[in-house]
Enzyme design. Structure first.
Site, PDB file in Angstrom:
ATOM      1  CB  CYS A   1      -0.821  -0.002   1.229  1.00 55.50           C
ATOM      2  SG  CYS A   1      -1.976   1.496   1.258  1.00 55.50           S
TER       3      CYS A   1
ATOM      4  CB  CYS B   1      -0.433   2.390   4.083  1.00 51.30           C
ATOM      5  SG  CYS B   1      -2.024   2.081   3.257  1.00 51.30           S
ATOM      6  CG  ASP B   2       3.111   1.328   4.293  1.00 50.50           C
ATOM      7  OD1 ASP B   2       2.627   1.852   5.488  1.00 50.50           O
ATOM      8  OD2 ASP B   2       2.979   0.138   3.956  1.00 50.50           O
TER       9      ASP B   2
END
Ligand code: NAP
Length: 309
Positions: free
Chosen positions: A135, A138-139
């Protein structure tokens, strides 16, 4: 065990599930939407959505939140939980959750979507969350000014690589062929981006590091030569796996594990409907998931009406 009976339980709170919930709410069905983690599903993990009409460009969490607000307007109950088994009773389905709850439903819409596939190479599991990610939204920001790799050549790999260029120094896309699967417009953008490089005909053999990822071992499939590629992170986008394990032996699945259901969302079991990425279909997109959600809710309403509910 709860003795409540819902008219409809929707399994999954992605775009298909949330649309089904809006339609079921408007149809005044007593509806519960069950979500595993957070509403939005894969959509929540998408950096930028630019092909959902009416929004121009919108981030995945933003669109997820808008859909959830609309679900809430229609009095649909939302619970967090994972269904591990569906038992078929006369005129009723019993849904068993991981935390041992039993929910009763007269009709069920399965909109549980799919999960990113794993590469299944040494180091992948070991470094998950420590450099291995599925992701970018997200990261990605953890890798500011660093070099990262992306594995895959589909829409997700290319779209998320473009997103990563906002933060990182360089993205190396590792693809097993010499041609991308992604849509042409995304390809052109990636080819024109000076921060994106390509390793063609290549496969990751291992992910290595100490506390976090430091490098990948990449094999050129044509020459057989394995070369280390320094990278602080690796984002894996090699396709999706339908979340249908809990349905084995219940509804008919195809050879890849997707629920066999047509545009009418009907499955092999009357009263169970399949919507979104989880069913056999040609195009897996937010717009097609949303369309399925509406069709499934209306089909469920008809099914219940015919049985006098
Ligand atoms: P995908 O289209 O299935 O692409 C997966 C990619 O990973 C392919 O390039 C494939 O290579 C490669 N691959 C598969 N297994 C591999 C392995 N074991 N090792 C190395 N590479 C491997 O998956 P996706 O990109 O996640 O997209 C899923 C669906 O969502 C698609 O229908 C896509 O169109 C849709 N989507 C749409 C958008 C958008 O419209 N903006 C954005 C994201 C996703 P090969 O090409 O050689 O098979």
């Amino acid at each position: 065990m709860s003795t409540d009976i819902f008219d409809l339980v929707i399994i999954g709170g992605g775009p298909a599930g949330m649309t089904a919930a809006i339609y079921a709410g408007r149809a005044q069905l007593r509806t519960l939407m069950l979500e595993g983690m957070s509403t939005g599903g894969q959509m929540f993990n998408t950096a930028t959505i630019e092909n959902y009409p009416g929004f121009g460009r919108i981030d995945g969490p933003g669109l997820s939140q808008k859909m959830e607000s609309q679900v809430n307007e229609w009095g649909v109950e939302i619970q967090y939980g994972q269904v591990i088994e569906i038992k078929q009773q006369p005129a009723l389905f019993e849904l068993v959750t991981l935390d041992k709850q039993t929910l009763n439903a007269r009709a069920v819409i399965i909109a549980a979507g799919s999960t990113p596939k794993k590469l299944k190479v040494p180091g992948e599991a070991e470094f998950a969350g420590r450099g291995v990610s599925y992701c970018a939204t997200c990261d990605g920001a953890f890798f500011r000014e660093q070099d990262v790799a992306v594995v895959g050549g589909g829409d997700s790999a290319i779209e998320e690589s473009l997103y990563l260029t906002r933060f990182v120094n360089r993205v190396t896309i590792i693809h097993r062929r010499d041609e991308l699967r992604a849509t042409k417009h995304l390809q052109e953008r990636a080819f024109a981006d000076p921060r994106i490089e390509f390793l063609w005909d290549s496969e990751v053999e291992a992910i290595e590091g100490e506390q976090t990822v430091k490098q990948l071992q990449v094999k050129n499939k044509k020459t057989g030569i394995v070369t280390p590629l320094p990278a602080a992170g690796v984002f894996i986008y090699v396709g999706m796996q339908p979340n249908t394990e809990f349905l084995q032996g219940l509804v008919k699945l195809d050879a890849w594990g997707y629920i066999e259901a047509g545009e009418d969302t009907l499955t092999s079991i009357p009263g169970i409907f399949a919507a979104g990425d989880i069913r056999t279909k040609g195009l897996r997109q937010i717009v097609t998931a949303v369309a399925d959600g509406a069709v499934a809710a209306m089909a469920a309403e008809r099914y219940l009406g015919e049985r006098g509910f």
